[in-house]
Every structure is written in C-alpha cells, then in structure tokens.
Scaffold this active site. Structure first.
Site, PDB file in Angstrom:
ATOM      1  N   GLY A  15       0.898  -1.407   0.434  1.00 50.50           N
ATOM      2  CA  GLY A  15      -0.191  -0.462  -0.470  1.00 50.50           C
ATOM      3  C   GLY A  15       1.214   1.066  -0.372  1.00 50.50           C
ATOM      4  N   PRO A  91      -1.894 -13.408   5.371  1.00 53.29           N
ATOM      5  CA  PRO A  91      -0.480 -14.717   5.361  1.00 53.29           C
ATOM      6  C   PRO A  91      -0.974 -16.176   5.280  1.00 53.29           C
ATOM      7  N   PHE A 161       2.797  -6.098  -8.753  1.00 55.56           N
ATOM      8  CA  PHE A 161       3.612  -6.832  -9.235  1.00 55.56           C
ATOM      9  C   PHE A 161       4.877  -6.531  -8.846  1.00 55.56           C
ATOM     10  N   LEU A 162       4.815  -5.348  -7.280  1.00 50.02           N
ATOM     11  CA  LEU A 162       6.295  -4.962  -7.177  1.00 50.02           C
ATOM     12  C   LEU A 162       7.028  -6.263  -6.852  1.00 50.02           C
ATOM     13  N   LYS A 219      -1.761 -13.689 -10.641  1.00 50.12           N
ATOM     14  CA  LYS A 219      -0.849 -13.128  -9.990  1.00 50.12           C
ATOM     15  C   LYS A 219      -0.157 -14.033  -9.155  1.00 50.12           C
ATOM     16  N   LEU A 220      -0.916 -15.741  -8.889  1.00 46.56           N
ATOM     17  CA  LEU A 220       0.031 -16.478  -8.179  1.00 46.56           C
ATOM     18  C   LEU A 220       0.842 -17.034  -8.990  1.00 46.56           C
ATOM     19  N   ARG A 259      14.259 -17.670 -25.753  1.00 43.91           N
ATOM     20  CA  ARG A 259      13.204 -18.770 -24.816  1.00 43.91           C
ATOM     21  C   ARG A 259      13.132 -19.332 -23.995  1.00 43.91           C
ATOM     22  N   CYS A 275       6.573 -13.852  -0.524  1.00 41.82           N
ATOM     23  CA  CYS A 275       5.107 -13.730  -1.727  1.00 41.82           C
ATOM     24  C   CYS A 275       5.212 -15.177  -2.231  1.00 41.82           C
TER      25      CYS A 275
HETATM   26  C1  UDX Z   1       8.088 -10.941  -5.899  1.00 39.46           C
HETATM   27  C2  UDX Z   1       7.961 -11.095  -7.157  1.00 39.46           C
HETATM   28  O1  UDX Z   1       9.308 -10.903  -7.994  1.00 39.46           O
HETATM   29  C3  UDX Z   1       7.141  -9.493  -7.518  1.00 39.46           C
HETATM   30  O2  UDX Z   1       6.877  -9.500  -8.931  1.00 39.46           O
HETATM   31  C4  UDX Z   1       6.132 -10.337  -6.719  1.00 39.46           C
HETATM   32  O3  UDX Z   1       5.188  -8.570  -7.091  1.00 39.46           O
HETATM   33  C5  UDX Z   1       6.434 -10.662  -5.496  1.00 39.46           C
HETATM   34  O4  UDX Z   1       7.305 -11.183  -4.887  1.00 39.46           O
HETATM   35  P1  UDX Z   1       9.984 -10.248  -4.335  1.00 39.46           P
HETATM   36  O5  UDX Z   1       8.883 -11.446  -2.978  1.00 39.46           O
HETATM   37  O6  UDX Z   1       9.813  -8.758  -3.309  1.00 39.46           O
HETATM   38  O7  UDX Z   1       9.285 -10.579  -5.109  1.00 39.46           O
HETATM   39  O8  UDX Z   1      11.783 -10.579  -4.808  1.00 39.46           O
HETATM   40  P2  UDX Z   1      12.610 -11.423  -5.917  1.00 39.46           P
HETATM   41  O9  UDX Z   1      13.375  -9.721  -6.541  1.00 39.46           O
HETATM   42  O10 UDX Z   1      11.110 -11.746  -6.374  1.00 39.46           O
HETATM   43  O11 UDX Z   1      13.078 -12.716  -5.066  1.00 39.46           O
HETATM   44  C6  UDX Z   1      12.261 -13.271  -3.851  1.00 39.46           C
HETATM   45  C7  UDX Z   1      13.617 -14.141  -3.322  1.00 39.46           C
HETATM   46  O12 UDX Z   1      14.131 -14.619  -4.011  1.00 39.46           O
HETATM   47  C8  UDX Z   1      14.730 -13.593  -2.312  1.00 39.46           C
HETATM   48  O13 UDX Z   1      14.660 -14.555  -1.759  1.00 39.46           O
HETATM   49  C9  UDX Z   1      15.258 -13.851  -3.791  1.00 39.46           C
HETATM   50  O14 UDX Z   1      16.911 -13.508  -2.851  1.00 39.46           O
HETATM   51  C10 UDX Z   1      15.161 -14.889  -4.188  1.00 39.46           C
HETATM   52  N1  UDX Z   1      16.446 -15.272  -5.218  1.00 39.46           N
HETATM   53  C11 UDX Z   1      15.122 -14.002  -6.863  1.00 39.46           C
HETATM   54  C12 UDX Z   1      17.331 -15.607  -5.828  1.00 39.46           C
HETATM   55  O15 UDX Z   1      17.596 -16.401  -5.362  1.00 39.46           O
HETATM   56  N2  UDX Z   1      17.624 -16.142  -7.194  1.00 39.46           N
HETATM   57  C13 UDX Z   1      17.228 -15.117  -7.828  1.00 39.46           C
HETATM   58  O16 UDX Z   1      17.644 -15.183  -9.049  1.00 39.46           O
HETATM   59  C14 UDX Z   1      15.956 -14.010  -7.720  1.00 39.46           C
HETATM   60  C1  UDX Z   2      13.527 -28.484 -29.101  1.00 43.07           C
HETATM   61  C2  UDX Z   2      14.679 -27.781 -28.008  1.00 43.07           C
HETATM   62  O1  UDX Z   2      13.894 -26.541 -28.659  1.00 43.07           O
HETATM   63  C3  UDX Z   2      15.992 -27.253 -29.277  1.00 43.07           C
HETATM   64  O2  UDX Z   2      15.980 -26.496 -28.995  1.00 43.07           O
HETATM   65  C4  UDX Z   2      16.327 -28.482 -29.069  1.00 43.07           C
HETATM   66  O3  UDX Z   2      17.597 -29.007 -29.955  1.00 43.07           O
HETATM   67  C5  UDX Z   2      16.639 -30.263 -29.925  1.00 43.07           C
HETATM   68  O4  UDX Z   2      14.701 -30.114 -28.465  1.00 43.07           O
HETATM   69  P1  UDX Z   2      12.134 -30.075 -30.708  1.00 43.07           P
HETATM   70  O5  UDX Z   2      11.817 -31.228 -29.418  1.00 43.07           O
HETATM   71  O6  UDX Z   2      12.712 -30.076 -32.303  1.00 43.07           O
HETATM   72  O7  UDX Z   2      13.347 -28.839 -30.195  1.00 43.07           O
HETATM   73  O8  UDX Z   2      10.944 -28.535 -31.081  1.00 43.07           O
HETATM   74  P2  UDX Z   2      10.594 -27.751 -30.227  1.00 43.07           P
HETATM   75  O9  UDX Z   2       9.977 -27.187 -30.682  1.00 43.07           O
HETATM   76  O10 UDX Z   2      11.161 -27.136 -28.484  1.00 43.07           O
HETATM   77  O11 UDX Z   2       9.462 -28.177 -28.985  1.00 43.07           O
HETATM   78  C6  UDX Z   2       9.507 -29.490 -28.550  1.00 43.07           C
HETATM   79  C7  UDX Z   2       7.710 -29.801 -27.889  1.00 43.07           C
HETATM   80  O12 UDX Z   2       7.707 -29.158 -27.396  1.00 43.07           O
HETATM   81  C8  UDX Z   2       7.270 -29.895 -29.454  1.00 43.07           C
HETATM   82  O13 UDX Z   2       6.174 -31.324 -28.671  1.00 43.07           O
HETATM   83  C9  UDX Z   2       5.939 -28.663 -28.673  1.00 43.07           C
HETATM   84  O14 UDX Z   2       4.822 -28.591 -29.426  1.00 43.07           O
HETATM   85  C10 UDX Z   2       5.564 -28.433 -27.459  1.00 43.07           C
HETATM   86  N1  UDX Z   2       5.666 -27.000 -27.316  1.00 43.07           N
HETATM   87  C11 UDX Z   2       7.008 -26.057 -27.360  1.00 43.07           C
HETATM   88  C12 UDX Z   2       4.637 -27.094 -26.515  1.00 43.07           C
HETATM   89  O15 UDX Z   2       3.858 -27.612 -26.184  1.00 43.07           O
HETATM   90  N2  UDX Z   2       4.600 -25.271 -26.617  1.00 43.07           N
HETATM   91  C13 UDX Z   2       5.348 -24.153 -26.146  1.00 43.07           C
HETATM   92  O16 UDX Z   2       4.943 -23.024 -25.901  1.00 43.07           O
HETATM   93  C14 UDX Z   2       6.440 -24.850 -26.694  1.00 43.07           C
HETATM   94  P1  ADP Z   3       1.382  -6.004   2.660  1.00 45.88           P
HETATM   95  O1  ADP Z   3       3.152  -6.602   2.127  1.00 45.88           O
HETATM   96  O2  ADP Z   3       1.094  -7.362   1.952  1.00 45.88           O
HETATM   97  O3  ADP Z   3       1.911  -4.761   2.016  1.00 45.88           O
HETATM   98  P2  ADP Z   3       2.500  -4.957   5.134  1.00 45.88           P
HETATM   99  O4  ADP Z   3       1.674  -6.218   6.536  1.00 45.88           O
HETATM  100  O5  ADP Z   3       3.839  -4.943   5.393  1.00 45.88           O
HETATM  101  O6  ADP Z   3       1.607  -6.336   4.033  1.00 45.88           O
HETATM  102  O7  ADP Z   3       1.294  -4.395   5.522  1.00 45.88           O
HETATM  103  C1  ADP Z   3      -0.226  -5.115   5.971  1.00 45.88           C
HETATM  104  C2  ADP Z   3      -1.266  -3.143   6.078  1.00 45.88           C
HETATM  105  O8  ADP Z   3      -2.463  -3.545   6.741  1.00 45.88           O
HETATM  106  C3  ADP Z   3       0.141  -3.831   8.252  1.00 45.88           C
HETATM  107  O9  ADP Z   3       0.346  -2.500   8.287  1.00 45.88           O
HETATM  108  C4  ADP Z   3      -1.512  -3.889   9.018  1.00 45.88           C
HETATM  109  O10 ADP Z   3      -1.940  -2.957   9.725  1.00 45.88           O
HETATM  110  C5  ADP Z   3      -2.543  -2.708   8.368  1.00 45.88           C
HETATM  111  N1  ADP Z   3      -4.259  -3.642   8.542  1.00 45.88           N
HETATM  112  C6  ADP Z   3      -4.251  -5.062   8.630  1.00 45.88           C
HETATM  113  N2  ADP Z   3      -6.264  -4.898   8.449  1.00 45.88           N
HETATM  114  C7  ADP Z   3      -6.338  -3.700   8.585  1.00 45.88           C
HETATM  115  C8  ADP Z   3      -7.275  -3.310   8.705  1.00 45.88           C
HETATM  116  N3  ADP Z   3      -8.616  -3.694   8.566  1.00 45.88           N
HETATM  117  N4  ADP Z   3      -7.489  -1.505   8.327  1.00 45.88           N
HETATM  118  C9  ADP Z   3      -6.505  -1.017   9.010  1.00 45.88           C
HETATM  119  N5  ADP Z   3      -5.718  -1.353   8.459  1.00 45.88           N
HETATM  120  C10 ADP Z   3      -5.249  -2.598   8.297  1.00 45.88           C
END
Ligand code: UDX
Ligand code: UDX
Ligand code: ADP
Length: 472
Positions: A15, A91, A161-162, A219-220, A259, A275
């Site tokens: 928020g 949570p 998505f931040l 989102k999930l 890809r 998250c």
């Molecule tokens: C994530 C999503 O990225 C974001 O889009 C969504 O809205 C909220 O959840 P956040 O949890 O803030 O964001 O951070 P993120 O940068 O995704 O990292 C998550 C965890 O993965 C961290 O512990 C980070 O260190 C780890 N991480 C990330 C790795 O271990 N390797 C990577 O390559 C990237």
């Molecule tokens: C794959 C790798 O892409 C290639 O880089 C590697 O060298 C050999 O294996 P290929 O198996 O020829 O190539 O085709 P690819 O386009 O990767 O598709 C593999 C299968 O995944 C296909 O059945 C295709 O229909 C399926 N597919 C691919 C999906 O179902 N969804 C997709 O988004 C992409």
């Molecule tokens: P997020 O990472 O999702 O932003 P946080 O725990 O940082 O989660 O923030 C959620 C905030 O929402 C907390 O500061 C909490 O006090 C507040 N909150 C939860 N329920 C209510 C409510 N009914 N009215 C006002 N604030 C609320």
C-alpha cells in the site's frame, strides 16, 4: 465518475509505495493511506519511514501533505473516497482447515466489512493484496450483503507485481498493469476508471484487462513461475557441486536462449520473501481443494526443493567446519531476504541461523538495513525456538561488519548486499580464527581472490575452493 479521491487500507510494503507513486503521478487525485496501526501511520508521517525502499523517501517527501496523506482516520477516508484499495496483509493460516498453506483472509474480510459499514456512496473497491482466486468474490458478497441503501459497489482485482528493493522503479516503469473485473456493464465501467488512474503514466497498451478470476490466478501464476525458475537452477546447483560444473556458467549458457531468458537464474541459498512460498502454498492448497492432486504436487516440488537448498547449505557449513560448530563463533552477513530491503519475512537467513543455533554455534549478525529488534524478534519468536533466553545469549547483533566478523571461525553471506562485495577481506581475514572460512550463499564475492588471501571458500553451485596457502 471521475476519480478524485483514493483511499488505501493498509500502509505496508504494498500500500505505501503503490499509493506514493500514484500520488506522484496523479497530482489531480488526493490519496489517503490508512492503517489501524497508529505507530505505522506515525512512521509514514516522520522522517524515518517504516519500510526501506530505494527512492521511496524522495517520492513521499514530494507528495506528503500535498496530495498524499497517511492517517488513522479510516472512517473519513473511506467516506470520502471514490476508489478504495485493499492492501492489508494476507498471511498463511496458522490454525484450522488449510493450516500452514491456505491464505488467511481475516484481514481482507475485516477491511471489506469496514467498508460496507462506513460507505454511504458508490465505491469501486480494488483488491490489491495477494489473495487466492475467488477472494474478490468473497469481498463482493460481504459488501453486497451488508451495503447501505442505494450504495453500489464494484469490485476489481488489481494485483501488485512490485518486488521489494526495486518497488518504485517497478511501479513507475511497470511491465504491465493487470485489472480484472466483472463482465457486466458496471464492471467494465469500473475497469475503465481504474485504468484512467494508471494511464497518467503507464502506456495504455501495457494495461491488461481480464475477468476477475484470470487476474487473481495470474498473480499466483507469475510468482509460481518465478519461484520455479529459482528452484530449477538451485536443483542444478547441487549437481554442479557434485560434478565440478559451475552453475554460473550453466546459467549463463542456458539463459542465452531467448526462449528461456537470463533473468532469475541466480542460484542461491533459496528464495525468501513474503510472496513466493505463501503464494505457491496457496496454489497447492487451491489445487487440492479443486481435486487436482497432480497439479498440487507439481508446484509443491518447488517449495520442497527450496527447503532442500537451504538445508544443503547449512549442512555444508557444519561439515566443512570439521562437523561441529558447537561454541564456535560464526558471522552472519545479511539478514534481509534480499538486498535493498529491511524485510526479513521468510528470509533464508532465519533458517540458516536457526540450524546453526541448534548446532550450538554463537552468531554475530550484521545487516545494513534490518533493525536489531527485528532480528531479535525473528530469532526468539515462539515458532522459532522454545528457548528464547538461550537464543538471546547465543547471538550478538552488530552495526559494523568488521566488528561482527572479528574473532569468528567463519563468515556466512546470507544476503547479496552490494556493501559486502567491497569489504576489505584482508583485514577481515587477519582478525578471524584460522583456518578461516567464507560461505557465500549469494555468489557475490570474488572466490579466487578470497582463496589467495587464505580463506577456505564454499559457495553455491561450485566445488569448494581450497587453495594451498599457509601450509594447507
Ligand atoms: C516477488 C516477485 O518478484 C514480485 O513480482 C511479486 O509481486 C512479489 O514477489 P519479492 O519477493 O519482493 O518479489 O522479491 P524477488 O526479487 O522476486 O526475490 C524473491 C526471493 O528470490 C529473494 O529471496 C531473492 O533473493 C531470491 N532470488 C531471486 C534468487 O534466489 N535468485 C534469483 O535469481 C532471483
Ligand atoms: C527441442 C529444443 O527446442 C531445441 O532447442 C533442442 O535443440 C532440441 O529439442 P524440438 O523438440 O525440435 O526442439 O521442438 P520444440 O519446439 O522445442 O518443441 C518440443 C515440444 O514441445 C513439441 O511437441 C512442441 O509442440 C511442444 N511445445 C513447445 C509446447 O507444447 N508448447 C510450447 O510453448 C513450446
Ligand atoms: P503487505 O506486504 O501485503 O503490504 P504489510 O503487513 O506490510 O503487508 O501491510 C499490511 C498493513 O495492513 C499492516 O500495516 C496492517 O496494520 C494493515 N491492516 C490490516 N488490516 C487492517 C484493517 N482492517 N484496517 C486498517 N489497516 C489494516
């Protein structure tokens, strides 16, 4: 209706930054962020914001008390608003059905009931918290069952998505904005009105509109995809350590395939944050409820692999320290779940600390942004330890990395803070017990250089480096 006033319920990680950026980009809209915690609101109104996020303070400073307000007067803000964001915490449930996996919607429900109770005019209510598929429907049912006469609600899903640490940039330069709503005329009109807010700075083609279910599931799904990339690469890091391949080389080669792409292939001690784990557990639970056990177990594996990765890393620490860390001093550098945030939710550092404490180690902990009280809370929480007093005696929290590492047997890097790359490791080495170890859980350091200084270096996804210096 043209939106003139926005209210956001919940002044947290979602928020706060989101509304600060809306206020910055929409000078014609008045944005009020409310929270039930007066302490939180007071912090938002002070010079020390409750969360650390690069660039956030500057934005808040520009807009605060002009068109951005932080308040505990929830009643007034809801009454006056045309549009209300719900960004309260969702949570994981601690008790009852779905315990440990399902999202606890009590705060979302609380916010919805509050809105129904207070609102005297039509509102657009936007669900922004990460919530499971169908949450918007629950909000809708609560609102429509409790509304005052003549008051109409439209419910939208607009997931955030931040990423923490880059929130302001993610909000200003969003890849996309996703808005889900009802297919009815009223629903489509509400989508248009929220789009108009974002169109102040986001190009229209980046605003995606869908039905409510698609929006919530996306989102999930996005978080599940991202987390699974990390588990994919982490699983292969174990193969690298066993074979002599180097995970950085593998990730580079694999990521060059357009890809696949190069982002989010950084092997680590496992992902953390509020998250990923929560959302995947939620997805797993939903799949089980929908009687889709194969899908549930497919995604559960992403979590299991993450647990395995954390365990593998800490086991390695104990093993290399001659199979015992009892009464040894170890320095933990980094406690946040990633760099550029003070957030410790689900931080792998907590797991590392717990395992080492259980093995009898004494920990010296340093993090540039996490408050000492937060570290203490995390490590003495009842869910973490039955013996908080024992933990308190076994840890020391430092505000300087050189002091934290002095006299220790090993340095364990748990967060990839830039600051750790530039430390003077010669000096650190000279003040440590010998043999001195570094465990780089984030692969940020120059391992050859460290080995030349005399360290034993272990990192993720590469065989341990022992360089023959000082007689070893
Ligand atoms: C994530 C999503 O990225 C974001 O889009 C969504 O809205 C909220 O959840 P956040 O949890 O803030 O964001 O951070 P993120 O940068 O995704 O990292 C998550 C965890 O993965 C961290 O512990 C980070 O260190 C780890 N991480 C990330 C790795 O271990 N390797 C990577 O390559 C990237
Ligand atoms: C794959 C790798 O892409 C290639 O880089 C590697 O060298 C050999 O294996 P290929 O198996 O020829 O190539 O085709 P690819 O386009 O990767 O598709 C593999 C299968 O995944 C296909 O059945 C295709 O229909 C399926 N597919 C691919 C999906 O179902 N969804 C997709 O988004 C992409
Ligand atoms: P997020 O990472 O999702 O932003 P946080 O725990 O940082 O989660 O923030 C959620 C905030 O929402 C907390 O500061 C909490 O006090 C507040 N909150 C939860 N329920 C209510 C409510 N009914 N009215 C006002 N604030 C609320």
């Amino acid at each position: 209706m043209v939106i003139k006033k926005i209210c956001c319920i919940g002044a947290g990680y979602v928020g706060g930054p989101t509304c600060s950026v809306i206020a910055l980009k929409c000078p014609d809209i008045e944005v009020t962020v409310v929270d039930k915690s007066s302490e939180r609101i007071q912090q938002w109104n002070s010079n020390k914001l409750p969360i650390y996020e690069p660039g956030l303070y500057e934005v808040v400073l520009k807009c605060r008390d002009k068109n951005l307000f932080f308040s505990t007067n929830i009643n007034k803000a809801i009454t006056e608003a045309d549009l209300i964001f719900i960004s309260v915490n969702t949570p994981t449930k601690l008790n009852g059905n779905g315990k440990g996996r399902a999202a606890d919607l009590k705060y979302v429900e609380g916010a919805a009931r509050m809105i129904a109770d207070i609102a005297q005019s039509n509102k657009i209510v936007v669900e922004k918290s990460t919530v499971p598929v169908k949450a918007a429907e629950s909000i809708l049912r609560i609102l429509r069952a409790n509304h005052k006469k003549g008051v109409k609600f439209q419910i939208l899903s607009n997931p955030e998505f931040l990423s923490e640490g880059t929130a302001i940039d993610n909000l200003i330069n969003a890849d996309r904005v996703l808005i889900g709503g009802e297919e009815s005329e009223g629903g489509q009109q509400a989508i248009k009105e929220l789009s108009w807010v974002y169109e102040h700075w986001i190009p229209a083609e980046k605003i995606i509109t869908t039905n409510t279910w698609s929006s919530e599931l996306s989102k999930l799904a996005a978080n599940a995809f991202l987390a699974s990339r990390i588990s994919n690469i982490n699983s292969l890091s174990a193969v690298c350590e066993a074979t002599g391949a180097d995970i950085s080389e593998v990730a580079n080669a694999v990521g060059k395939d357009s890809r696949i792409g190069s982002k989010f292939l950084q092997a680590s001690i496992g992902f953390g944050g509020s998250c990923f784990q929560k959302d995947i557990l939620n997805l797993v639970y939903i799949c089980e409820c929908l009687n889709l056990p194969e899908v549930a177990s497919y995604w559960q594996q992403v979590i299991d692999l993450n647990e395995y990765q954390k365990t593998r890393f800490t086991k390695k620490i104990v093993e290399l320290l001659f199979n015992t860390v009892s009464d040894k001093k170890l320095a933990i550098l980094g406690f946040a779940f990633k760099k550029d945030t003070g957030d410790t939710r689900e931080s792998p550092a907590i797991y590392v600390a717990k395992t080492l404490l259980d093995e009898g180690a004494k920990l010296h902990i340093y993090d540039p942004k996490v408050e000492a009280t937060q570290i203490l809370d995390d490590l003495t929480h009842p869910s973490f330890t039955p013996d908080p007093e024992g933990v308190r005696k076994a840890i020391e929290i430092y505000d300087d990395p050189y002091q934290a590492t002095a006299g220790t047997h090993a340095v364990v890097i748990c967060t990839e803070w830039d600051e750790f790359i530039g430390l003077d490791y010669e000096e650190i080495y000279s003040n440590m017990m010998k043999p001195a170890f570094i465990f780089d859980g984030r692969k940020i350091l120059n391992h050859d250089k460290l080995a030349n200084i005399g360290f034993f270096v272990h990192t993720v996804g590469k065989q341990t480096v022992y360089k023959a210096v000082n007689g070893f």
